[in-house]
Design a protein around this motif. Structure first.
Motif: not given
Length: 545
Positions: A380-381, A441-445, A447-450, A476-477
């Motif tokens: 995402g960066h 994978a956890m941080d992607r999840y 980030s998506a929920q936020l 998450g940008g």
């Protein structure tokens, strides 16, 4: 032994940089299969600097400017952060090469000189920190650089230059640069070796070198202040004191006693003691005395570094080869002095050889790595499209949990232990869970929920994550937490700029989450009720109007 041809030595150093640096860059990206958290830490810091942030002032880290600037400059020059890391190592190798050359041609001879040249360049350009586990990692790369700086400064200070090759002021400038580099990258090395280096110069009556070194250090400090302001030193010291006072990170490895006489280290300690004795008995009292002063620093640095890899053994090997006396001098056990020091040097080399082999071969192993099972660590960066991690470690989420939490009947059969203590926050008991793999994978999840309802956080949102590290803002940008800590040590860095607190229910480190939440409870913030997700809690912060 014959002295080294300066031209040939320079050409070999250049060739080593071309080969190791070139093979690293030829892969087209950075592929990491161990200590992925350290990779995200490095990427986080460089991403912030690429965007204009200044270490210590805009974010908290005990890693100094010298360890970050080469990589950050390469990122600014257009490289992705993965390639910028490798290119930054090439830049550092080019900077250190003249100092390595000076040591090899003016202090050493024969195999000692060639070994020092190879080790010096290999340490800088390696793609693993050492130890005896084959892997690729950026972890503690600044320790490798600092070891080379220490090796250069120590050998220039301790050993007399060859006849007709004395240039005390140049030596002093190089020593000053190396000490500055240590102080402004990993100050553990500066603390450990500054006094022995100064005493070595005094004992050799190398006052011109000492003065030149002090002046060089002062000039370097002035240049840093000119570009970054005097406040950077105060902020750097504050960050270092935070680490010193940290409950979780002040000493990240085995106890000091084990570094001295544990099974991994006892032979190394014994070799160092025997070397001091043999040096003194062979008529080299000054060399023995200085080695005796250096050994505590070797042990201290090894104790402070994660993994406790005793890289000082390769310096000891070179040191002993450089001090072998003429034949005919009898030492301990009536041994021939030259043979005794040679034997001790060989033992030192053998002890560190597994780590050294790992370091020397790492760029080639990185180039040959099959990349099919690697994926982007952070997608995402704009600067992270060339940093890859191994899927089985980063995208498969495995956790360590307490069986008794799912089967309460088991609790009666457990022993009393602090390991069973649960973490609480604002009166709520959190799950006893630690993420063992799958941090990407956890941080992607998360980030998506936020970014989804009901949270809907915009790109300018800043988050305080109660864990050792997090990639959420990059994936998450979002906006990096101003004055935050890419790697948590203590306190609540950047909390005043956060819009919300994220509490992972299965963190990377339970100890770091507990320390962070304890500090948060003491901060006296006004928080809105937690918004709950199966993987995390988020507490919006009530901002003063």
């Amino acid at each position: 032994m014959t002295k080294i041809s300066p031209l040939r030595y320079a050409l070999v150093l250049i060739a080593l940089i071309v080969v190791w640096g070139g093979i690293g860059l030829a892969k087209g990206g950075l592929y990491v299969d161990r200590y992925e958290g350290d990779t995200s830490y490095m990427v986080d810091m460089i991403a912030r600097m690429w965007a204009g942030a200044v270490p210590h002032i805009d974010f908290e880290t005990p890693i100094g400017l010298v360890a970050l600037l080469p990589v950050a400059l390469m990122a600014k020059a257009g490289f992705g952060i993965g390639q910028a890391f490798i290119a930054g190592q090439v830049v550092m190798a080019l900077i250190l090469a003249p100092m390595i050359w000076r040591v090899g041609t003016s202090r050493l001879t024969g195999i000692a000189a060639w070994l020092f040249g190879v080790v010096g360049i290999a340490f800088v350009l390696a793609l693993v920190h050492g130890e005896d586990t084959l892997s690729i990692s950026v972890s503690m790369y600044y320790n490798r650089w600092a070891w080379v700086m220490a090796f250069v400064a120590i050998l220039l200070a301790v050993i007399e230059p060859h006849k007709n090759l004395a240039h005390p002021r140049i030596d002093g400038v190089f020593i000053g640069l190396m000490l500055t580099g240590m102080a402004m990258s990993k100050p553990t090395y500066f603390v450990a070796f500054f006094i022995p280096i100064v005493l070595a110069l005094v004992l050799r009556r190398a006052y011109a070198s000492l003065l030149a070194g002090l002046v060089t250090g002062a000039i370097c400090a002035g240049v840093i202040a000119l570009f970054f302001g005097v406040e950077i030193f105060e902020a750097y010291i504050s960050d270092l004191l935070t680490v010193v006072g940290s409950e979780t990170r002040a000493a990240p490895g085995v106890p000091l006693s084990e570094v001295v006489n544990g099974p991994r280290f006892f032979v190394a300690t014994l070799v160092a003691i025997l070397a001091i004795i043999v040096l003194r008995q062979s008529g080299q009292s000054r060399a023995g005395l200085l080695l005796m002063l250096l050994v505590p620093g070797f042990i201290y640095v090894t104790y402070q570094n994660f993994g406790n890899d005793p890289k000082w053994l390769i310096l000891l090997c070179i040191y002993l080869l450089a001090h072998r006396p003429v034949r005919g001098i009898r030492v301990l056990f009536n041994a021939e002095g030259k043979d005794a020091l040679g034997a001790l040097a060989l033992v030192s080399f053998a002890l560190i050889m597994p780590s050294l082999q790992n370091i020397i071969t790492s760029p080639f192993r990185h180039y040959a790595e099959n990349t099919e099972k690697y994926s982007l660590q952070i997608d995402g960066h704009p600067k992270t499209d060339d940093v890859f991690v191994y899927d089985d470690r980063s995208a498969v989420m495995l956790a360590r949990q307490f069986l008794a939490d799912d089967n309460p009947a088991l609790a009666a059969y457990e022993a009393e232990s602090k390991a069973r203590d649960a973490t609480t926050f604002l009166g709520e008991t959190l799950p006893r869970c630690t993420l063992m793999s799958g941090d990407t994978a956890m941080d992607r999840y998360i980030s998506a929920q936020l970014k989804k309802p009901p949270l809907n956080y915009p790109p300018e949102a800043q988050f305080y994550v109660a864990d050792v590290a997090s990639m959420v803002w990059m994936i998450g940008g979002f906006t990096p937490l101003k004055e935050g800590a890419p790697w948590y040590y203590a306190g609540t860095p950047g909390l005043e700029n956060a819009d919300a607190i994220i509490v992972p229910l299965c963190p990377l480190s339970e100890a770091y989450r507990k320390a962070s939440l304890k500090a948060l409870e003491s901060a006296g913030l006004q928080l809105k009720p937690a918004i709950r997700d199966d993987a995390f809690l988020i507490y919006p912060i009530v901002k003063d109007e």
